[in-house]
Design an enzyme around this catalytic site. Structure first.
Site, PDB file in Angstrom:
ATOM      1  N   ASP A  80      37.186  45.713  58.886  1.00 34.40           N
ATOM      2  CA  ASP A  80      37.947  45.518  60.124  1.00 34.40           C
ATOM      3  C   ASP A  80      39.380  45.110  59.846  1.00 34.40           C
ATOM      4  OD1 ASP A  80      36.747  43.040  59.187  1.00 34.40           O
ATOM      5  OD2 ASP A  80      37.549  42.099  60.984  1.00 34.40           O
ATOM      6  N   ASP A 117      45.367  44.918  55.168  1.00 29.89           N
ATOM      7  CA  ASP A 117      44.384  43.834  55.168  1.00 29.89           C
ATOM      8  C   ASP A 117      43.262  44.250  56.103  1.00 29.89           C
ATOM      9  OD1 ASP A 117      42.985  41.448  55.321  1.00 29.89           O
ATOM     10  OD2 ASP A 117      44.472  40.439  56.564  1.00 29.89           O
ATOM     11  N   GLU A 147      35.536  40.260  59.691  1.00 29.93           N
ATOM     12  CA  GLU A 147      36.068  39.167  58.879  1.00 29.93           C
ATOM     13  C   GLU A 147      37.179  38.445  59.621  1.00 29.93           C
ATOM     14  OE1 GLU A 147      38.926  37.350  55.925  1.00 29.93           O
ATOM     15  OE2 GLU A 147      39.240  38.923  57.432  1.00 29.93           O
ATOM     16  N   GLU A 148      37.972  39.199  60.346  1.00 31.99           N
ATOM     17  CA  GLU A 148      39.161  38.638  60.975  1.00 31.99           C
ATOM     18  C   GLU A 148      38.852  37.769  62.194  1.00 31.99           C
ATOM     19  OE1 GLU A 148      41.847  38.719  59.541  1.00 31.99           O
ATOM     20  OE2 GLU A 148      42.138  40.566  58.424  1.00 31.99           O
TER      21      GLU A 148
END
Length: 480
Positions: A80, A117, A147-148
């Site tokens: 993600d 990222d 993850e974010e």
């Protein structure tokens, strides 16, 4: 779609994969398509894979000839990305791919975040797995989701099938900087119940914009203003002059991105716009002086409406007081590592609908301080009659004194580039702490190429740095 915008860049396979990934919408919470794409690619390459219900993907690459007896090495990244865009950008990041380009030095996306990222980790892994000429041990690739927004993928992933205990995480943004420890974190949301009613009077729109924004972990200490907190000050100053009834409040888009803008619409009971803009001008001047915000804009504008479905003056006052009462930014600094933020929080999102919701990213490398900060938010919320909800709690990644992987990587980097890398702890969150709990004895280092202004529409990924990081990774795999 064939890779054409990044054609000619080296390493060719990496950039080709990266461009294809950028064509697929893959913001946090919207990862089914990119997860399915990676699985479809794995099937076409005859690569063993596991895809779970969360959309996490595990990939298993066979060892190169002569490396069959080596222990597996884990490569790890996340699928993600943070979706931020300029107000002028017409793309819908839920459904549209990115408009990427390069200038010979950096790759970027026009008007949006790039997702380097952590798309570069996915591209590295795919390029490694499909090139049978690269020498390496057996590879186990972990690609997580969300993850974010709280590391939900890493929390729920089953790693019982993995045999490796040496892991290279590719989720750092500074070449030549090896991360070996990071903060733990948690998301916290404060919800304040409000009521609305018809209120009549001249309407005004308050705006805070032009701020730099940035990553709420690695850039929280860079003296950048938080648009939601600035708006709290703006509202507080206006309220000193007259009662206000708020109809709309919107600030920030992601809890882990320092908000660049915030807008409020209110019914200004008897206030002239000139007086509001006197307040705005004074606040703008102060923000530009006190923060690294030379382009900060604070202003008021008339709205062609007379009244609206608004909060009472009492509820509006409570919203303003809560905005100004909640903590934000660096709370403590490490006493052991000079210049390292130890505990912080970021008021990333402020929204007014059926209630006021304030969403925070809380980080600390000290578990007790994280708990104390979450408790402080609970107490502030309770004082104003609000509630709190916490999610995505993840542990800190503790420093490992004995790390054969770190020692090997430092030696190789020094030999290749003639200078020793930096070995650091960071305030941002990485999944290494969660994964270390699932893989006891895990030896891990995080690396990555140079990226700038991640989590903003100015995000850029350096082309030469990406090639150097790729070449370094190949040398490390060869030596393990």
């Amino acid at each position: 779609m064939e890779a054409v915008k990044l054609a000619g860049l080296a390493p060719e396979r990496v950039w080709a994969h990266f461009e294809k990934l950028c064509a697929i919408p893959h913001g946090s919470g919207n990862t089914k398509a990119i997860s399915d794409y990676v699985v479809s690619w794995a099937k076409s390459q005859g690569i063993q894979f596991v895809q779970d219900a969360l959309n996490n993907v595990l990939l298993f690459g066979k060892a190169s000839r002569g490396y069959e007896d080596r222990a597996p090495v884990i490569l790890q990244g996340h699928l993600d990305m943070v979706c931020e865009k300029d107000e002028s950008c017409s793309l819908d990041l839920q459904t549209d791919g990115l408009d990427i380009a390069h200038d010979g030095k950096v790759v970027f996306a026009k008007g949006t975040t790039l997702g380097g990222d952590d798309g570069i980790a996915v591209a590295f892994a795919m390029a490694l797995l499909e090139d049978t000429t690269i020498p390496h041990p057996p590879l186990e690739v972990i690609l997580t989701v969300d993850e974010e927004t709280g590391m939900d993928g890493a929390t729920g992933i089953d790693l019982s099938s993995l045999k490796g205990r040496t892991m290279i995480n590719i989720d750092s943004e500074d070449e030549g900087v090896f991360t070996v420890s990071c903060a733990g974190g948690c998301r916290s949301a404060i919800r304040l119940p409000i009521s609305r009613r018809a209120v009549y009077g001249p309407c005004v729109k308050l705006t805070v914009e032009g701020l730099q924004g940035g990553h709420s972990g690695v850039e929280i200490h860079k003296n950048r203003a938080n648009a939601n907190k600035v708006m709290g000050e703006f509202l507080g100053e206006v309220q000193k002059l007259m009662p206000v009834c708020i109809t709309k409040l919107e600030g920030g888009a992601k809890d882990n991105a320092i908000p660049r803008s915030c807008t409020v619409t209110l019914v200004a009971l008897g206030m002239y716009i000139e007086r509001i803009n006197d307040v705005a001008a004074a606040l703008q001047e102060r923000i530009r002086k006190e923060y690294d915000e030379p382009e900060a804009v604070v202003r008021g504008d008339d709205v062609e409406a007379f009244g609206g479905n608004a909060l009472s003056t009492e509820d509006s006052a409570k919203v303003i007081a809560l905005l100004n009462s909640v903590p934000n930014g660096v709370q403590t600094w490490s006493q052991d590592i000079e210049g390292l933020v130890q505990t912080s929080l970021n008021l990333g999102i402020a929204r007014l609908s059926d209630n006021l919701e304030l969403t925070f990213a809380v980080r600390s490398s000290v578990e007790q301080e994280k708990k104390e900060l979450l408790e402080k938010l609970r107490q502030v919320a309770e004082f104003y009659g609000a509630t709190t909800e916490e999610r995505g709690d993840y542990p800190a990644w503790e420093y490992r004194k004995n790390s054969p992987l770190r020692d090997t990587m430092v030696d190789i980097y020094t030999r290749m580039y003639g200078t020793a890398p930096q070995v650091v702890a960071i305030h941002a969150g990485l999944e290494c702490g969660l994964l270390s709990e699932k893989l006891p004895g895990l030896d891990c280092v995080s690396i990555g190429p140079n990226m700038h202004d991640i989590h903003t529409s100015r995000e850029a990924l350096e082309i030469d740095s990406t090639e150097r990081t790729w070449n370094f990774l190949l040398e490390v795999l060869k030596a393990l």
